[in-house]
Design a protein around this motif. Structure first.
Motif, mmCIF file in Angstrom:
data_model
loop_
_atom_site.group_PDB
_atom_site.id
_atom_site.type_symbol
_atom_site.label_atom_id
_atom_site.label_comp_id
_atom_site.label_asym_id
_atom_site.label_seq_id
_atom_site.Cartn_x
_atom_site.Cartn_y
_atom_site.Cartn_z
ATOM 1 N N LEU A 238 25.963 37.124 40.070
ATOM 2 C CA LEU A 238 26.288 38.545 40.132
ATOM 3 C C LEU A 238 25.861 39.288 38.871
ATOM 4 O O LEU A 238 25.439 40.451 38.948
ATOM 5 C CB LEU A 238 27.781 38.737 40.411
ATOM 6 C CG LEU A 238 28.201 38.359 41.832
ATOM 7 C CD1 LEU A 238 29.709 38.363 41.971
ATOM 8 C CD2 LEU A 238 27.563 39.293 42.852
ATOM 9 N N VAL A 239 25.948 38.655 37.726
ATOM 10 C CA VAL A 239 25.493 39.286 36.492
ATOM 11 C C VAL A 239 23.975 39.457 36.534
ATOM 12 O O VAL A 239 23.445 40.497 36.138
ATOM 13 C CB VAL A 239 25.956 38.467 35.263
ATOM 14 C CG1 VAL A 239 25.214 38.857 34.019
ATOM 15 C CG2 VAL A 239 27.443 38.663 35.048
ATOM 16 N N ALA B 16 21.538 35.491 31.676
ATOM 17 C CA ALA B 16 21.512 36.143 32.988
ATOM 18 C C ALA B 16 21.799 37.634 32.878
ATOM 19 O O ALA B 16 21.378 38.419 33.725
ATOM 20 C CB ALA B 16 22.520 35.483 33.929
ATOM 21 N N THR B 17 22.508 38.035 31.828
ATOM 22 C CA THR B 17 22.815 39.447 31.627
ATOM 23 C C THR B 17 21.588 40.221 31.156
ATOM 24 O O THR B 17 21.375 41.359 31.576
ATOM 25 C CB THR B 17 23.944 39.604 30.586
ATOM 26 O OG1 THR B 17 25.090 38.916 31.048
ATOM 27 C CG2 THR B 17 24.300 41.059 30.372
ATOM 28 N N LEU C 239 32.511 41.282 41.493
ATOM 29 C CA LEU C 239 33.176 40.566 40.397
ATOM 30 C C LEU C 239 34.665 40.896 40.352
ATOM 31 O O LEU C 239 35.496 40.008 40.147
ATOM 32 C CB LEU C 239 32.517 40.912 39.059
ATOM 33 C CG LEU C 239 31.133 40.321 38.819
ATOM 34 C CD1 LEU C 239 30.463 40.988 37.631
ATOM 35 C CD2 LEU C 239 31.231 38.822 38.630
ATOM 36 N N ILE C 240 35.000 42.163 40.546
ATOM 37 C CA ILE C 240 36.409 42.568 40.566
ATOM 38 C C ILE C 240 37.141 41.879 41.713
ATOM 39 O O ILE C 240 38.250 41.348 41.541
ATOM 40 C CB ILE C 240 36.540 44.102 40.665
ATOM 41 C CG1 ILE C 240 36.049 44.753 39.371
ATOM 42 C CG2 ILE C 240 37.974 44.510 40.976
ATOM 43 C CD1 ILE C 240 35.887 46.259 39.467
ATOM 44 N N VAL D 91 31.621 29.891 37.661
ATOM 45 C CA VAL D 91 30.378 30.012 36.896
ATOM 46 C C VAL D 91 29.220 30.450 37.791
ATOM 47 O O VAL D 91 28.443 31.343 37.428
ATOM 48 C CB VAL D 91 30.042 28.672 36.195
ATOM 49 C CG1 VAL D 91 28.707 28.750 35.480
ATOM 50 C CG2 VAL D 91 31.133 28.275 35.236
ATOM 51 N N PHE D 92 29.092 29.842 38.944
ATOM 52 C CA PHE D 92 27.986 30.168 39.836
ATOM 53 C C PHE D 92 28.010 31.635 40.235
ATOM 54 O O PHE D 92 26.989 32.331 40.153
ATOM 55 C CB PHE D 92 28.045 29.276 41.088
ATOM 56 C CG PHE D 92 26.992 29.605 42.099
ATOM 57 C CD1 PHE D 92 25.677 29.229 41.890
ATOM 58 C CD2 PHE D 92 27.314 30.303 43.251
ATOM 59 C CE1 PHE D 92 24.698 29.536 42.822
ATOM 60 C CE2 PHE D 92 26.349 30.625 44.187
ATOM 61 C CZ PHE D 92 25.030 30.237 43.974
ATOM 62 N N TYR D 93 29.162 32.132 40.673
ATOM 63 C CA TYR D 93 29.265 33.542 41.074
ATOM 64 C C TYR D 93 29.003 34.477 39.899
ATOM 65 O O TYR D 93 28.352 35.512 40.050
ATOM 66 C CB TYR D 93 30.648 33.840 41.662
ATOM 67 C CG TYR D 93 30.905 33.215 43.005
ATOM 68 C CD1 TYR D 93 29.928 33.154 43.978
ATOM 69 C CD2 TYR D 93 32.153 32.687 43.304
ATOM 70 C CE1 TYR D 93 30.169 32.583 45.209
ATOM 71 C CE2 TYR D 93 32.415 32.116 44.540
ATOM 72 C CZ TYR D 93 31.417 32.065 45.484
ATOM 73 O OH TYR D 93 31.663 31.507 46.698
ATOM 74 N N ILE D 94 29.528 34.126 38.746
ATOM 75 C CA ILE D 94 29.343 34.977 37.581
ATOM 76 C C ILE D 94 27.864 35.105 37.244
ATOM 77 O O ILE D 94 27.345 36.212 37.079
ATOM 78 C CB ILE D 94 30.141 34.440 36.372
ATOM 79 C CG1 ILE D 94 31.629 34.674 36.592
ATOM 80 C CG2 ILE D 94 29.676 35.094 35.073
ATOM 81 C CD1 ILE D 94 32.521 34.029 35.551
#
Length: 164
Positions: free
Chosen positions: A101-102, A45-46, A84-85, A95-98
């Motif tokens: 957002l990434v 995803a990054t 994220l902060i 995990v889903f948010y990460i």
């Protein structure tokens, strides 16, 4: 050339920060879930939105105002990091948010590189263009190589909050 070098340095720092964030979040997921698959998914995803969107956005970016695109790209990636902060501060980061957002930040980063490459021609004299393009490519490579090492060091001493 001075303006180009200043902008190039800023973009290098921004890319290093984005890649550090992605790597550190992957480490966080691995520590929490003990899943290499989820770690790889965060890494995917990054990087993948930058790669895929970069191929399609190039022709469009040539038609748009490059300065505006650089501002929107950096602002969008920064907003993703702010979310994220916020989620990390209030222990709501999962995990889903990460992954979402990434991927969002990476999508905005996809705007930055082609716009910066296109803007280079207007910022640098033609006789220095080869050198400038080499510096841009070097900066992109440095950000991908150095970011995991720096992120690993920072996470060791200051945790995920230090990277964010």
């Amino acid at each position: 050339m001075k303006i180009f070098l200043l902008i190039a340095f800023g973009q290098l720092i921004s890319l290093i920060g984005s890649h550090m964030t992605g790597f550190a979040l992957g480490l966080r997921i691995y520590e929490q879930e003990q899943s290499v698959t989820l770690f790889a998914l965060v890494s995917f995803a990054t990087l993948m939105p930058e790669i895929v969107l970069g191929a399609f956005l190039g022709p469009l970016i040539d038609r748009w105002n490059r300065r505006t695109i650089l501002i929107v790209g950096n602002l969008g990636a920064g907003i993703g990091t702010l979310f994220l902060i916020y989620l990390n501060t209030y222990h709501e980061l999962n995990v889903f948010y990460i992954i979402c957002l990434v991927a969002l930040s990476s999508s905005f980063n996809a705007l930055i590189f082609p716009a910066f490459m296109a803007a280079t021609t207007s910022l640098v004299k033609s006789e220095k263009l080869g050198q400038a393009n080499g510096l841009v490519q070097l900066g992109a490579a440095i950000s991908q190589i150095a970011a995991p090492a720096i992120a690993g060091f920072v996470v060791t001493f200051w945790g995920l909050s230090g990277v964010l």
